[in-house]
Design an enzyme around this catalytic site. Structure first.
Site, mmCIF file in Angstrom:
data_model
loop_
_atom_site.group_PDB
_atom_site.id
_atom_site.type_symbol
_atom_site.label_atom_id
_atom_site.label_comp_id
_atom_site.label_asym_id
_atom_site.label_seq_id
_atom_site.Cartn_x
_atom_site.Cartn_y
_atom_site.Cartn_z
ATOM 1 N N ARG A 130 0.836 -1.059 0.087
ATOM 2 C CA ARG A 130 -0.069 0.057 -0.091
ATOM 3 C C ARG A 130 1.226 0.878 0.057
ATOM 4 O O ARG A 130 1.786 1.577 0.910
ATOM 5 C CB ARG A 130 -0.994 0.522 1.149
ATOM 6 N N GLU A 132 0.437 4.450 0.440
ATOM 7 C CA GLU A 132 -0.385 5.549 1.679
ATOM 8 C C GLU A 132 0.998 5.780 2.083
ATOM 9 O O GLU A 132 1.130 5.580 3.216
ATOM 10 C CB GLU A 132 -1.276 4.640 2.004
ATOM 11 N N ARG A 191 -0.323 2.465 13.261
ATOM 12 C CA ARG A 191 -0.945 1.566 12.606
ATOM 13 C C ARG A 191 -1.146 1.303 11.114
ATOM 14 O O ARG A 191 -1.792 -0.080 10.708
ATOM 15 C CB ARG A 191 -2.544 1.101 13.009
ATOM 16 N N HIS A 192 -0.405 1.783 10.619
ATOM 17 C CA HIS A 192 -0.244 1.405 9.148
ATOM 18 C C HIS A 192 0.620 0.959 8.451
ATOM 19 O O HIS A 192 2.419 1.534 9.131
ATOM 20 C CB HIS A 192 -0.492 2.944 8.489
ATOM 21 N N GLU A 243 -10.094 -1.685 13.515
ATOM 22 C CA GLU A 243 -10.475 -2.830 12.171
ATOM 23 C C GLU A 243 -8.757 -3.260 11.575
ATOM 24 O O GLU A 243 -7.958 -3.525 11.997
ATOM 25 C CB GLU A 243 -10.537 -1.890 10.994
ATOM 26 N N SER A 254 -11.361 -6.698 7.006
ATOM 27 C CA SER A 254 -12.501 -5.575 5.676
ATOM 28 C C SER A 254 -12.713 -6.830 4.865
ATOM 29 O O SER A 254 -12.044 -7.320 3.836
ATOM 30 C CB SER A 254 -11.608 -4.977 5.347
ATOM 31 N N ARG A 281 -1.780 -6.638 12.178
ATOM 32 C CA ARG A 281 -2.400 -5.722 13.173
ATOM 33 C C ARG A 281 -2.632 -6.396 13.873
ATOM 34 O O ARG A 281 -3.793 -6.380 15.384
ATOM 35 C CB ARG A 281 -3.399 -4.786 12.343
#
Length: 606
Positions: free
Chosen positions: A378, A380, A386-387, A529, A532, A580
């Protein structure tokens, strides 16, 4: 023409030109008149050297230093002799001092290396698989009072060494386990052996042989508290350089509870108790050392078992493990958060998930129940706690007969199986993590608590928190909802379904009762989360419509859409973030603690 004749000819020509130049100079002629003669003569000298092999002209005699002709008188000779004698004496003294110093340094090095210790102590030669011995090895974790009086040989890291009078105490560690080794001077143990052990650097690899004994009182600093080893042999296998931090500091329990959400800056935080603790960035810079701590050894054993129980549960339910490509011709879920790469001159990207291919295998290729464990990328630029830009995805996909609740039942069973398995098989590891990072055990219900998205939004509003039924849920509100659910339902694990269609990927099936909603769901641990998923669209016409609505170029997903044109089974699934899950199950404050070698927007090594 022979060489001798050529030499004579060139000599005459060069000599004649030299005479002409000398005469011109004597006559006071300007240089531009005789300069061509000079250039011609120099060219002939070059030819002379090339052909004859020597420079033109008479050879110079080099007088040797100390030649008798150079000494003008007897006084100078006497003076030179005295000077030479003084110099020789000085050089002799320097040589004697150097040899004495080298001898002392050699003796010191031999003493420190244990040379002369033979089979009893010293540095071992490089282990290069040159031989196999009959030596029997013992695991440190297996040592107990039942082995008292037994002779054992162990290998591990020298965690610490402490001299005490005529003896030395050393703690040796292998993975999660430590044992104390004791060595005192005696008729069998020479003083040099004790000195050798006491000088070894922490974290060096050592082999220790000795007799297992039961100490008068438990060794509280070690996992094997009821035994210690009375050393008979001690050797170093591999030395450790100067450490960037002390393992004692890296193992020290957390002083202040940190938040598991929010921005991660990497800045070191001072402890309120004033004790030294190793900061997260320093740990990651030397991750190979940081991973040696008992807490980290335990975290990644839990990590391993999450993957094990994930596979175990799904295999028992008839799932097939698949392996899908990570190089794609377009973004796997649309959007710009993908890493672009050059694929032999064609644009490509790293997979953001195995989503499209696992659907093909499940719904279009007849496997019906599939799962995969693999890397997810990812792009991002999220510098949070948490990423990660790369993490391990635990993905599954299965066909359904009537309703997507069938998928939710599988996920509920799966997580309960994982949590039960961890609590049963990883008790020791969980406690070792808790020693350094205190946390409360995860609470979960059977079956897993389910609430709708609308119900979750109402819980937030009832608590005075603004949240619309069709608005996306922020990280902050997710965390608050987790606290509300934990208080109301006494569980730290739940899932929420019927999310707004507008906040879900293009392949999500719209809800039959409300077109603004979707047949999608998220699972949460401690308000964050960890999964998903959704029922997927298996109709190619509807799938195309939804892709266009999301602004996704159809040429990039043509193969994906085409795969549903030859009869596709209704299906759904989800993706789980392994790191996670581990982070939140163990109550860790940062996902970097549950990733072996984290990749975030600012870190690409080690």
């Amino acid at each position: 023409m022979g060489k001798a004749e050529l030499k004579t000819k060139l000599t005459k020509e060069i000599t004649d030109l030299g005479s002409q130049i000398a005469a011109a100079k004597s006559a006071g002629q300007p240089k531009d008149e005789w300069d061509p003669l000079l250039k011609q003569m120099l060219a002939l000298k070059v030819t002379y050297k090339e052909e004859i092999g020597e420079d033109f002209g008479p050879k110079k005699e080099v007088k040797k230093k100390g030649d008798a002709n150079q000494v003008a008188n007897p006084k100078n000779a006497e003076k030179a002799a005295k000077k030479a004698a003084a110099k020789a004496e000085k050089e002799a003294k320097k040589k004697a001092n150097r040899e004495a110093r080298e001898k002392a340094e050699k003796e010191k090095a031999e003493k420190l290396s244990g040379k002369g210790g033979g089979d009893q102590y010293g540095n071992l030669p490089l282990l290069n698989s040159s031989k196999i011995t009959s030596k029997v090895w013992s695991e440190i974790g297996s040592l107990s009072s039942s082995k008292s009086s037994s002779t054992v040989t162990i290998r591990g890291h020298l965690q610490s060494v402490r001299g005490f009078g005529k003896g030395v105490f050393a703690i040796v560690r292998s993975s999660l386990y430590t044992v104390q080794c004791v060595c005192f001077e005696s008729p069998e143990i020479p003083k040099t052996m004790v000195e050798y052990i006491s000088k070894l650097s922490n974290e060096s690899i050592v082999d220790v042989s000795g007799v297992v004994t039961v100490p008068d009182s438990p060794v509280e600093k070690c996992t094997q508290k009821d035994v210690e080893i009375k050393v008979t042999a001690f050797h170093m296998v591999a030395p450790s350089a100067v450490l960037p931090f002390q393992m004692e500091d890296a193992c020290r329990p957390d002083c202040d509870k940190q938040s598991d959400v929010g921005e991660y800056t990497g800045e070191e935080v001072e402890s309120s108790d004033g004790l030294i603790r190793v900061g997260q960035e320093t740990r990651l810079n030397y991750r190979w050392l940081d991973l040696r701590t008992p807490a980290n050894q335990s975290i990644f054993r839990v990590n391993s078992f999450v993957g094990h129980f994930f596979r175990e549960c799904l295999v028992e339910k008839g799932f097939v493990e698949i392996h899908t490509p990570k190089l794609l011709s377009g973004a796997s879920e649309g959007g710009s958060d993908c890493f672009n790469v050059d694929y032999f001159g064609r644009p490509a990207c790293l997979a953001m998930s195995p989503q499209l291919h696992k659907q093909m295998c499940c719904a279009c290729s007849g496997f019906e129940k599939v799962f995969e464990t693999g890397p997810v990328f990812r792009a991002e630029n999220s510098n949070t706690r948490r990423h990660l830009c790369e993490f391990t995805g635990l993905d599954l996909e299965l066909t359904i007969k009537e309703h997507y609740y069938e998928i939710l039942d599988v996920f509920s069973d799966l997580f309960i199986h994982i949590f039960d398995g961890l609590n049963a098989r990883c008790k020791n590891e969980i406690e070792r993590v808790r020693e350094q990072h205190p946390f409360e055990d995860l609470r979960y219900l059977r079956p897993t608590l389910r609430i709708t998205y609308a119900e979750g939004c109402k819980l937030l509003r009832d608590a005075g928190i603004e949240q619309g039924d069709y608005d996306d849920l922020s990280t902050e509100n997710e965390k608050k909802l987790g606290d509300i659910v934990a208080e109301k339902y006494k569980t730290d694990f739940f899932f929420m379904d019927e999310y707004p269609l507008s906040v879900r990927p293009f392949y999500t099936m719209p809800n039959a009762s409300n077109p603004k909603l979707s047949n999608s769901y998220d699972f949460f641990i401690r308000g964050q989360e960890i999964l998903s998923g959704a029922q997927r669209i298996h109709d190619p016409v509807l799938l195309t419509e939804r892709a266009i609505a999301h602004g996704i170029p159809l040429e990039g997903i043509k193969a994906y859409v085409d795969s549903f044109k030859h009869g596709a089974l209704p299906h759904g699934g989800g993706g789980i973030g392994l790191e996670r899950v581990v982070m939140l199950f163990l109550g860790l404050p940062n996902i970097r603690k549950s990733s072996y070698f984290p990749r975030d927007p600012k870190r690409l090594s080690p």
